[in-house]
Design a protein around this motif. Structure first.
Motif, short mmCIF file in Angstrom:
data_model
loop_
_atom_site.label_atom_id
_atom_site.label_comp_id
_atom_site.label_asym_id
_atom_site.label_seq_id
_atom_site.Cartn_x
_atom_site.Cartn_y
_atom_site.Cartn_z
N GLU A 92 55.86 4.79 9.28
CA GLU A 92 56.21 5.51 10.51
C GLU A 92 55.30 6.72 10.71
N GLU A 96 52.51 7.82 13.65
CA GLU A 96 52.49 9.11 14.34
C GLU A 96 51.09 9.72 14.35
N GLU A 99 48.83 9.30 17.36
CA GLU A 99 49.04 10.11 18.56
C GLU A 99 48.10 11.31 18.61
N ARG A 195 56.52 16.43 12.91
CA ARG A 195 57.39 15.77 11.94
C ARG A 195 58.02 16.79 10.99
#
Length: 296
Positions: A92, A96, A99, A195
């Motif tokens: 995950e 990210e 991006e 995050r």
């Protein structure tokens, strides 16, 4: 759409453990055949962190890590287990990272696990985490966050080749390296910030500074004063005293990490993610130019 494929490589750290446990059965001469052994040594040589050959470099590293005892090795094994047990979270996080990279990126790399050198690095198109790093033993989640950081470097250096200390000869070179490193490190610090905010993962000193408005402002002012001094300095050969600027930037308040992330956050908020990511394609000068636009 970004196509960035990442594989976590356990084979090198497994061979390191074998070498530490039984050097007669698995000697250094076997360990250094691994591409990761060469990648770490290449980085150390590029940045003047060693003058040893490949064999002697790793012989020293393995000897030192082994001397720290069973508790240290157990912590390394615990880090390996943490990564292996949290592959969904790592996958995950890897998504990210995309991006924060240019949309046209097409790249594959490995995230190698190792010991004995730095906390994490990028070298020859791959990322590395040092599982012997004490911060990882205290805060296992930093393994994921720093993986994001180093993997962002892989994407960045795909567009902007890293420098060697051999290139550092003049004040112009020093200015170029400061601007490059601010761009490189600032974007990588910023890439895991969201995050970390979601998870309250602020154990690392860069984020402690970023979350303290007074210290962030002080670090930003100090950075800009140093940068202006370099920009105003006529081109000349470097003297030993000039090199302390690199220490000011990378140690202590880690100015190019903190200021770079501060700049990235402002650009993202005021100019948009697409503009921020495009600076990776266009290079450090574009990053600094975009930052001036946020001041208007």
């Amino acid at each position: 759409m970004v196509d960035f494929r990442i594989e976590i490589g356990f084979t090198f750290i497994e061979q390191i453990i074998r070498c530490m446990d039984n050097p007669d059965e698995y000697p250094i001469s076997e360990l250094i055949k691994h591409e990761a052994a060469m990648g770490v040594h290449s980085h150390a040589s590029r940045y003047w962190n060693t003058n040893k050959n490949l064999h002697d470099f790793w012989e020293d590293k393995i000897r030192l890590e082994s001397s720290k005892g069973k508790g240290h090795i157990d912590q390394i094994l615990s880090c390996m287990k943490y990564i292996d047990s949290n592959t969904d979270d790592f996958s995950e996080a890897f998504e990210e990272i995309k991006e924060y990279l240019p949309i046209d990126l097409r790249l594959s790399c490995k995230l190698f696990l190792m010991v004995g050198y730095d906390s994490g690095i990028v070298s020859d198109g791959n990322a590395y985490l040092n599982l012997g790093y004490t911060q990882f033993h205290k805060h296992k989640r930093e393994l994921l966050y720093l993986a994001m950081h180093e993997l962002h470097h892989v994407g960045y250096t795909h567009y902007n080749q890293t420098y060697s200390m051999e290139e550092l000869k003049s004040t112009t070179d020093l200015l170029r390296i400061v601007r490059y490193s601010t761009h490189l490190e600032g974007l990588a610090v910023y890439a895991s910030l969201e995050r970390r905010r979601r998870e309250n993962g602020f154990n690392h000193r860069d984020y402690i500074l970023l979350n303290d408005p007074a210290r962030r402002e002080r670090a930003s002012s100090e950075f800009l004063n140093i940068l202006k001094g370099l920009e105003d300095e006529p081109k000349r050969a470097l003297v030993d005293e000039d090199r302390h600027i690199l220490k000011l930037m990378s140690a202590g308040d880690r100015l190019w990490y903190v200021m770079g992330a501060h700049m990235a956050e402002l650009m993202d908020e005021k100019l948009g993610r697409k503009t921020l990511n495009q600076t990776i394609v266009e290079g450090p000068d574009s990053f600094f130019h975009a930052y001036t636009r946020t001041m208007i």
